[in-house]
Design a protein around this motif. Structure first.
Motif, PDB file in Angstrom:
ATOM      1  N   ILE A 110     129.461  61.880 107.127  1.00 24.46           N
ATOM      2  CA  ILE A 110     129.516  63.338 107.298  1.00 24.46           C
ATOM      3  C   ILE A 110     128.157  63.886 107.727  1.00 24.46           C
ATOM      4  O   ILE A 110     128.028  64.513 108.782  1.00 24.46           O
ATOM      5  N   GLU A 111     127.148  63.671 106.910  1.00 17.63           N
ATOM      6  CA  GLU A 111     125.843  64.291 107.179  1.00 17.63           C
ATOM      7  C   GLU A 111     125.119  63.677 108.376  1.00 17.63           C
ATOM      8  O   GLU A 111     124.526  64.391 109.177  1.00 17.63           O
ATOM      9  N   CYS A 112     125.165  62.366 108.498  1.00 14.39           N
ATOM     10  CA  CYS A 112     124.459  61.718 109.615  1.00 14.39           C
ATOM     11  C   CYS A 112     125.046  62.126 110.967  1.00 14.39           C
ATOM     12  O   CYS A 112     124.300  62.548 111.858  1.00 14.39           O
ATOM     13  N   PRO A 113     126.381  62.055 111.160  1.00 10.61           N
ATOM     14  CA  PRO A 113     126.900  62.505 112.454  1.00 10.61           C
ATOM     15  C   PRO A 113     126.711  64.002 112.681  1.00 10.61           C
ATOM     16  O   PRO A 113     126.568  64.442 113.825  1.00 10.61           O
ATOM     17  N   ARG A 114     126.676  64.774 111.610  1.00 11.74           N
ATOM     18  CA  ARG A 114     126.424  66.218 111.753  1.00 11.74           C
ATOM     19  C   ARG A 114     125.033  66.456 112.349  1.00 11.74           C
ATOM     20  O   ARG A 114     124.846  67.375 113.144  1.00 11.74           O
ATOM     21  N   LEU A 115     124.070  65.602 111.989  1.00 14.21           N
ATOM     22  CA  LEU A 115     122.719  65.717 112.549  1.00 14.21           C
ATOM     23  C   LEU A 115     122.667  65.239 114.002  1.00 14.21           C
ATOM     24  O   LEU A 115     121.892  65.760 114.809  1.00 14.21           O
TER      25      LEU A 115
END
Length: 161
Positions: free
Chosen positions: A109-114
Motif C-alpha cells: 500500500i504505502e510503497c506503491p503510493r509513493l
C-alpha cells in the motif's frame, strides 16, 4: 546535549517505524502508437481507456524490498487501437521497526503510493509525446486494491482443486 548512545537521537526515536526510499527507477517501459498518423486525427468519439495496475514485492535483504508497480493501459475507439503502454516502475525501500504483521500492507500500500506519482508522470509524458493529450491517471486506492487481492487469494484457497 545530544544523547551519545544513539548519535544524537533519543532512544525512543530510534525505535520509531521507518520507511525509506533507497532508489526508484524505470525497470521496463514501452509505448505503442501503431496506427499513427491516422490515430492522431481528431475524432468525435471519446476513446475507451483501459488501465490495469499490479504491485509486486520482492525481498532483497532483511529490511530491504524491491517494489514493482506495473501499469498497463490502452486507448481504443471501436476496434482501432490509438495507443498502448506498459510500465514497470520500481523502487527499493528499507522498512525498519515495523511489526511483522504490518510489513506486507506497508509494502503493498504505502510503497506503491509513493511510486505512483512518478509513474503517472512518465505515462502522461509518453502519451503526450505520442501526439495525444497527456493521460493523467486518477489517483489509485491502493488500500482497496490490497483488499481486493486478499479477497481473490482467499477465494482461490477455498476453491476445490
Amino acid at each position: 546535549m545530544a544523547n551519545p548512545t544513539n548519535g544524537g537521537q533519543h532512544a525512543d526515536q530510534a525505535a520509531m517505524p521507518q520507511l525509506n526510499v533507497l532508489a526508484q527507477y524505470v525497470k521496463d517501459f514501452s509505448f505503442e502508437n501503431p496506427n499513427a498518423p491516422r490515430s492522431l486525427q481528431p475524432s468525435n468519439q471519446q476513446p475507451q481507456i483501459n488501465i490495469q495496475i499490479n504491485v509486486n514485492a520482492t525481498p532483497l535483504q532483511q529490511s530491504d524490498f524491491e517494489i514493482d508497480l506495473k501499469i498497463e493501459g490502452k486507448a481504443e475507439i471501436g476496434s482501432t487501437l490509438l495507443f498502448a503502454f506498459d510500465l514497470v516502475y520500481g523502487g527499493v525501500f528499507r522498512i525498519q521497526n515495523v511489526p511483522q504483521d504490518s510489513i506486507h500492507p506497508v509494502l503493498m500500500i504505502e510503497c506503491p503510493r509513493l511510486l505512483f506519482p512518478f509513474a503517472r508522470e512518465i505515462i502522461a509524458s509518453a502519451v503526450r509525446n505520442g501526439g495525444f493529450p497527456p493521460l493523467y491517471i486518477d489517483p489509485v486506492d491502493f488500500v482497496g486494491l490490497y483488499r481486493q487481492k486478499l479477497a481473490e487469494q482467499a477465494a482461490a484457497q477455498q476453491q476445490p482443486s
